[in-house]
Enzyme design. Sequence first.
Site, PDB file in Angstrom:
ATOM      1  N   GLU A 180       0.820  -1.215   0.000  1.00  0.00           N
ATOM      2  CA  GLU A 180       0.000   0.000   0.000  1.00  0.00           C
ATOM      3  C   GLU A 180       0.855   1.266   0.000  1.00  0.00           C
ATOM      4  OE1 GLU A 180      -4.173  -1.521   1.917  1.00  0.00           O
ATOM      5  OE2 GLU A 180      -2.899  -0.332   3.205  1.00  0.00           O
ATOM      6  N   GLU A 373      -5.718  -8.119  -1.005  1.00  0.00           N
ATOM      7  CA  GLU A 373      -6.416  -7.940   0.272  1.00  0.00           C
ATOM      8  C   GLU A 373      -7.859  -7.598  -0.005  1.00  0.00           C
ATOM      9  OE1 GLU A 373      -4.872  -5.266   3.264  1.00  0.00           O
ATOM     10  OE2 GLU A 373      -2.808  -5.757   2.716  1.00  0.00           O
TER      11      GLU A 373
HETATM   12  C1  BG6 Z   1      -4.539  -2.613   4.794  1.00  0.00           C
HETATM   13  C2  BG6 Z   1      -3.248  -3.165   5.281  1.00  0.00           C
HETATM   14  O1  BG6 Z   1      -4.481  -1.244   4.994  1.00  0.00           O
HETATM   15  O2  BG6 Z   1      -5.732  -2.996   5.387  1.00  0.00           O
HETATM   16  C3  BG6 Z   1      -3.350  -4.229   6.350  1.00  0.00           C
HETATM   17  O3  BG6 Z   1      -2.391  -3.578   4.254  1.00  0.00           O
HETATM   18  C4  BG6 Z   1      -4.546  -3.908   7.238  1.00  0.00           C
HETATM   19  O4  BG6 Z   1      -2.139  -4.276   7.025  1.00  0.00           O
HETATM   20  C5  BG6 Z   1      -5.803  -3.972   6.403  1.00  0.00           C
HETATM   21  O5  BG6 Z   1      -4.641  -4.729   8.362  1.00  0.00           O
HETATM   22  C6  BG6 Z   1      -7.095  -3.766   7.156  1.00  0.00           C
HETATM   23  O6  BG6 Z   1      -7.031  -2.590   7.890  1.00  0.00           O
HETATM   24  P1  BG6 Z   1      -7.344  -2.556   9.457  1.00  0.00           P
HETATM   25  O7  BG6 Z   1      -6.969  -1.202   9.878  1.00  0.00           O
HETATM   26  O8  BG6 Z   1      -8.772  -2.847   9.617  1.00  0.00           O
HETATM   27  O9  BG6 Z   1      -6.479  -3.623  10.054  1.00  0.00           O
END
Ligand code: BG6
Length: 481
Positions: A180, A373
């Site tokens: 990211e 993701e």
């Molecule tokens: C992304 C990241 O921003 O989203 C992860 O690459 C992160 O590391 C994921 O955990 C979800 O975000 P959050 O803040 O809900 O954990």
Amino acid sequence: MSKLPKDFLWGGATAANQTEGGVLEDGRGLSNIDVLPYGEDRPLVAKGLKKMLSWQDGYYYPAKEAIDMYHRYMEDIQLFAEMGFNVYRMSISWTRIFPNGDDEEPNEAGLAFYEKIFKELKKHKIEPLVTIAHFDVPIHLIQEYGGWRSRKLIDFYTRYAKTILNRYQGLVKYWITINEINVLLHQPFVGGGIVFEENENQEEVKYQAAHHQLVASALVTKIAHEIDPENQVGCMLAGGSHYPYSAHPEDYQEAIRRDRENYFFLDVQARGEYPNYALKKFEHDNLNIRMEDGDKDILSASPVDFVTFSYYCSRTVSGRPENMQTTTGNIIPSLKNEYLPSSEWGWQIDPLGLRNSLNQLYDRYQKPLFIVENGLGARDTVLSDGSIDDEYRIDYIREHIKAFKDAVAIDGVDLMGYTVWSAIDLVSASMGQMSKRYGFVHVDRDDQGNGTFERSKKKSFYWYRQVIASNGEELQSENLT
Ligand code: BG6
């Protein structure tokens, strides 16, 4: 007719800083996320507005033990194999390999640790997809050089990357240079180990650091190809397109501007050159970004092989946002979109937005895409028999799978694979919570650090196993075994 290619990659994702713990074991050094506290100071530290470069009394630091994966990796890989993963996205902790970041020699214990993991994955026919830096900057490099604001980080990062690329040749072929990368603009400490000094031009510091990361990423792409032509290297964006709040031209203009703020990084990494709109921005905003002779050539010589991104929600923006209701989203907040439901954390759920994003990215880059993701952060309840009925998570993932299948089958997008965030419950990045759960596997651990770390399978575990076994065809969740 199956909508997805036979060799489609299915799996889950995690990151070292949110799972491993064991932060000072076997010679590992401290890194930025290790010192991100749980609680109200976390966002300030993440944004580089409060300096916290060591553990301080009175704070709880969830990364210290995380979900203890450092000691439970083999058990967890077994579970991923049981689900049928053929890819597993993970990251290497920079400070396990170079504890200070500027060490001359790598730490053999760290190298051996990941070698064991990759061999175990191979045994299960799971392809690793490795992020070289997932929110990971050695503390020493922050103290000594100011993080990625310093050009010296290019050398330290490339030395680290070269070391792991050499060591894991033949074991890993899919690499992501920086997780990211656009997070640097929103959480500069998380994305670049940057703590601001008083009265400095923060925009300039951020874009200078971005330039260093972009050059480093291109150099590592080149090194990866030289070490092994089989290597494929991807860039990675915190994705989610921007919708104009209304048909007002100013709202549309703002949506374009905000999309460009994100695409800026990918434009450089995938096309190999700075886009005009960015160069003009530097000029108009008086940002003096130092670039060296040769940087242009480095960027153009080594664009990435594929484009990866995270997708949790879309974002809605307006050119006239005064008095409009806002909500949270992954890293970047959004205006409230009346057409979308939200997660418990306010992130607006928009499966069609994933198809839209895939199309935008494919139109723009014409390179294979990878959704690395996507998932739902939710509170789970463990029932008295120990089971967890997370139908809401299944619903979320199901709708997003349908959307990307349409992007492939109807729109013709070239999609390599899908890794759900997350393979297993882990520490949430934004607030350091464990109660915001994403995994197919439950971990007994709470927000205050209590719990046994015991793993148990949720309903979604069995469901996802069926999805993978049918290459995405079997999406119903009745009669799971
Ligand atoms: C992304 C990241 O921003 O989203 C992860 O690459 C992160 O590391 C994921 O955990 C979800 O975000 P959050 O803040 O809900 O954990």
